[in-house]
Write a protein that holds these residues in place. Structure first.
Motif, PDB file in Angstrom:
ATOM      1  N   ASP A 140       0.826  -1.206   0.000  1.00 58.01           N
ATOM      2  CA  ASP A 140       0.000   0.000   0.000  1.00 58.01           C
ATOM      3  C   ASP A 140       0.864   1.262   0.000  1.00 58.01           C
ATOM      4  O   ASP A 140       0.601   2.216  -0.736  1.00 58.01           O
ATOM      5  CB  ASP A 140      -0.915  -0.001   1.224  1.00 58.01           C
ATOM      6  N   GLU A 141       1.911   1.248   0.821  1.00 55.25           N
ATOM      7  CA  GLU A 141       2.804   2.398   0.886  1.00 55.25           C
ATOM      8  C   GLU A 141       3.543   2.594  -0.438  1.00 55.25           C
ATOM      9  O   GLU A 141       3.699   3.719  -0.923  1.00 55.25           O
ATOM     10  CB  GLU A 141       3.803   2.215   2.031  1.00 55.25           C
ATOM     11  N   GLN A 142       4.002   1.477  -1.027  1.00 54.49           N
ATOM     12  CA  GLN A 142       4.727   1.564  -2.294  1.00 54.49           C
ATOM     13  C   GLN A 142       3.822   2.092  -3.398  1.00 54.49           C
ATOM     14  O   GLN A 142       4.254   2.899  -4.228  1.00 54.49           O
ATOM     15  CB  GLN A 142       5.283   0.190  -2.683  1.00 54.49           C
ATOM     16  N   GLN A 143       2.556   1.660  -3.412  1.00 54.06           N
ATOM     17  CA  GLN A 143       1.619   2.153  -4.421  1.00 54.06           C
ATOM     18  C   GLN A 143       1.383   3.645  -4.252  1.00 54.06           C
ATOM     19  O   GLN A 143       1.301   4.403  -5.230  1.00 54.06           O
ATOM     20  CB  GLN A 143       0.292   1.393  -4.316  1.00 54.06           C
ATOM     21  N   PHE A 144       1.270   4.085  -3.000  1.00 59.34           N
ATOM     22  CA  PHE A 144       1.101   5.512  -2.715  1.00 59.34           C
ATOM     23  C   PHE A 144       2.276   6.312  -3.265  1.00 59.34           C
ATOM     24  O   PHE A 144       2.096   7.343  -3.918  1.00 59.34           O
ATOM     25  CB  PHE A 144       0.970   5.726  -1.201  1.00 59.34           C
TER      26      PHE A 144
ATOM     27  N   SER B  98       0.385   5.637   7.339  1.00 62.31           N
ATOM     28  CA  SER B  98       1.507   4.920   7.959  1.00 62.31           C
ATOM     29  C   SER B  98       2.883   5.477   7.582  1.00 62.31           C
ATOM     30  O   SER B  98       3.874   5.113   8.194  1.00 62.31           O
ATOM     31  CB  SER B  98       1.454   3.430   7.590  1.00 62.31           C
ATOM     32  N   LEU B  99       2.935   6.372   6.583  1.00 62.28           N
ATOM     33  CA  LEU B  99       4.216   6.956   6.186  1.00 62.28           C
ATOM     34  C   LEU B  99       4.388   8.327   6.829  1.00 62.28           C
ATOM     35  O   LEU B  99       3.459   9.140   6.843  1.00 62.28           O
ATOM     36  CB  LEU B  99       4.292   7.101   4.656  1.00 62.28           C
TER      37      LEU B  99
ATOM     38  N   GLY C  23      11.255  13.270   1.539  1.00 63.77           N
ATOM     39  CA  GLY C  23      12.590  12.767   1.189  1.00 63.77           C
ATOM     40  C   GLY C  23      12.534  11.854  -0.024  1.00 63.77           C
ATOM     41  O   GLY C  23      13.381  11.948  -0.921  1.00 63.77           O
ATOM     42  N   HIS C  24      11.525  10.982  -0.068  1.00 67.12           N
ATOM     43  CA  HIS C  24      11.377  10.080  -1.216  1.00 67.12           C
ATOM     44  C   HIS C  24      11.134  10.886  -2.492  1.00 67.12           C
ATOM     45  O   HIS C  24      11.706  10.593  -3.539  1.00 67.12           O
ATOM     46  CB  HIS C  24      10.207   9.128  -0.967  1.00 67.12           C
TER      47      HIS C  24
END
Length: 577
Positions: free
Chosen positions: A5-9, A197-198, A205-206
């Motif tokens: 989910d975080e990676q998709q975001f 959650s991030l 930064g990402h």
């Protein structure tokens, strides 16, 4: 390290931001639109963070159970103008924001102000607003969208001394259609810096790392020079534990090692104020981004007076750091222009012009305190190359007992380079002492730990590998256990959960310097850890060999039979075989 989910975001965020950059691609060259987009992303982020705190503060001011409660009855009731004015005044008290380490954003630098007013000035119309920022009532006039943005950046610099001269106030000078800038503001307004959650700072930064890599590719440069995978940064930070003291990165990029140091300190209930941050960076944009990265996190830093070449213009000549961490450009050529062969940093030999690997390593050692430790990401060739004095330098480092641990990494970790990499860990003191986190380190003189982590990690997509937290902990715990406990003799058992150290075939090996000498001072972990032990199935070797040989003979006989049958069938069809 991240959930699906975080990676998709993050992937969706990247697409949206690159769409924003594309709006300027036909109008500006890559170097210009890099500054243009990243400056606006910075403004959007600090505004979002400010708004989050503002909403939280408003709720606290209206909560009768909170210390900040503003009682409406003291101002004629919740609907009175006096109460509303007092509430608005309290929401502008700077201390409420800085106490939670929230970046203070002046009213005219907030994203909502830009979005509300950018269309007014498009086409040459002038915007006039009442301004009392200097304590005097006056009228401030804006004649373009670029003027609005430059003013926002100027106000942020004025309110945040560490950013003086860091932000790119270039929007007024851009030869660009003002309507395009207005469209860009509206598009970036849809970019979220919040996720359940991030951490919002990690999202920023990402974003910066992704955009830097993309811009670098657009400019024809190696994007990989800007980006160190977060898991690798986390691994080096976990292993070194930069808990207290001076932390230095001579090729800092946008400050990833410092950010992970902050996380490490927070996780261990330490104080970021007990760490002093020093860095250097040659690329002007990246130097600016690093300063912004630190400022928004409330971390004090010293990145020198200006962006500069680490070799010819050392910004911290007298620094002796407790921890040095870096991911410099791999195998950098022609690095030594203007550098003397008798430079005091080359204590272990003059590095070759064609490769800066051992120049970086010796520069870091030169800036290391007597009890300091360093972690350096380098290309695998640094562990075994003997060309142009590299082998001699490596031998000298080993003989001086500076090498503490070597970690071989798996492939496909980096976005823009497939060069296999390793991590060097060196220290100037392998003697018995207490670490910055209170661990009692044993005397490790004459020993080097080798860890082969090439089989760890997972493929997070079709091309990129990453580490799980369990992978990072496995490597880190192996290193720390070895630092604190003498290796167990071969054959001794190790109980579940024990923190003793024992060699594991195929993964880790504690080697004496004499063994390194036998291997001609090559530091490739695979030479020392050997092959992983195979599980014993209980069948004696002689019996297994006889059984497998019999199976092989049977299979050969079956192969001959099938071949003869095929030839016979082909002959029946008229083919000459």
């Amino acid at each position: 390290m991240t959930t699906n989910d975080e990676q998709q975001f993050l992937n969706d965020l990247e697409k949206k931001l690159w769409t924003a950059a594309d709006k300027l691609r036909s109008t500006l060259d890559a170097a210009q639109y890099k500054h243009t987009v990243l400056g606006l992303v910075f403004l959007k982020y600090v505004s979002d963070a400010f708004d989050i705190r503002r909403k939280e503060l408003k709720a606290q001011l209206q909560d009768e159970n909170h210390d900040y409660f503003l009682d409406p009855e003291d101002f004629g009731g919740a609907d009175s103008d006096e109460y509303k004015e007092e509430l608005a005044h309290e929401l502008e008290v700077r201390d409420y924001y800085t106490e939670t380490n929230t970046f203070w954003v002046p009213a005219q630098a907030r994203w909502q102000f830009l979005q509300d007013n950018n269309k007014t000035v498009i086409g040459g119309a002038e915007l006039a607003i009442a301004d009392g920022t200097d304590g005097k009532a006056q009228t401030k006039k804006f004649s373009s969208v670029g003027h609005l943005i430059d003013n926002a950046l100027e106000m942020i610099e004025a309110d945040n001394a560490k950013l003086k001269g860091v932000l790119n106030k270039l929007y007024t000078r851009l030869q660009i259609d003002q309507a395009k800038l207005g469209e860009l503001i509206d598009l970036i307004a849809t970019v979220p810096f919040t996720h359940e959650s991030l951490n919002s700072k990690d999202i920023l930064g990402h974003v910066y790392e992704y955009m830097l890599g993309q811009f670098a590719l657009a400019e024809g440069k190696k994007g990989g020079q800007f980006y160190t995978p977060k898991s690798i940064v986390s691994l080096i930070v976990q292993m070194l534990e930069p808990f207290k003291g001076r932390v230095y990165d001579p090729a800092m990029g946008s400050g990833g090692f410092f950010v992970q140091s902050e996380h490490f300190i927070t996780q261990h209930q330490g104080k970021i104020g007990e760490v002093s941050i020093y860095g250097q960076e040659y690329n002007h944009t990246t130097w600016q981004l690093a300063a912004m990265n630190m400022a928004i996190r409330g971390i004090d830093f010293n990145f020198g007076k200006e962006p500069a070449n680490t070799y010819t213009n050392d910004q911290h000549p007298d620094l002796r750091a407790d921890f040095v961490m870096a991911n410099p450009p791999f195998n950098m050529k022609e690095w030594d222009t203007g550098v003397s062969d008798d430079d005091p940093r080359w204590q272990y030999g003059t590095p070759p012009s064609g490769n800066a690997n051992f120049a970086w390593l010796q520069h870091m050692l030169y800036h290391l305190a007597p009890n300091g430790s360093l972690g350096l990401l380098l290309a695998n060739g640094s562990m075994s190359s003997n060309t142009n004095n590299e082998g001699a330098i490596r031998q000298k480092l080993i003989e001086e007992d500076l090498v503490e641990c070597m970690v071989a990494l798996p492939g496909q970790l980096f976005t823009n380079t497939q060069i296999p990499a390793c991590i060097w860990f060196l220290t100037k003191n392998k003697g018995e002492r207490v670490s910055s986190t209170g661990r009692k380190l044993r005397d490790r003189k004459g020993e080097v730990l080798f860890i082969d982590a090439r089989n760890l990690g997972y493929m997070k997509d079709r091309v990129l590998r990453d580490f799980t937290q369990e992978d990072l902990n496995q490597v880190t715990n192996t290193f720390h256990n070895w630092q604190c406990n003498p290796p167990l003799p071969e054959g001794d058992g190790r109980g579940e959960g024990e923190t003793t150290y024992q060699d594991i075939p195929g993964f880790c090996k504690s080697a004496k310097l004499e063994e390194l000498q036998k291997h001609d001072y090559v530091l490739t972990p695979g030479r020392y850890v050997g092959a992983a032990a195979e599980e014993d199935d209980g069948e004696p070797f002689a019996e297994k060999m006889a059984r497998l040989t019999g199976q092989l003979k049977t299979q050969f006989a079956e192969s001959d039979r099938l071949e003869a049958e095929i030839k016979m069938n082909l002959a029946g069809l008229g083919y000459d075989v």
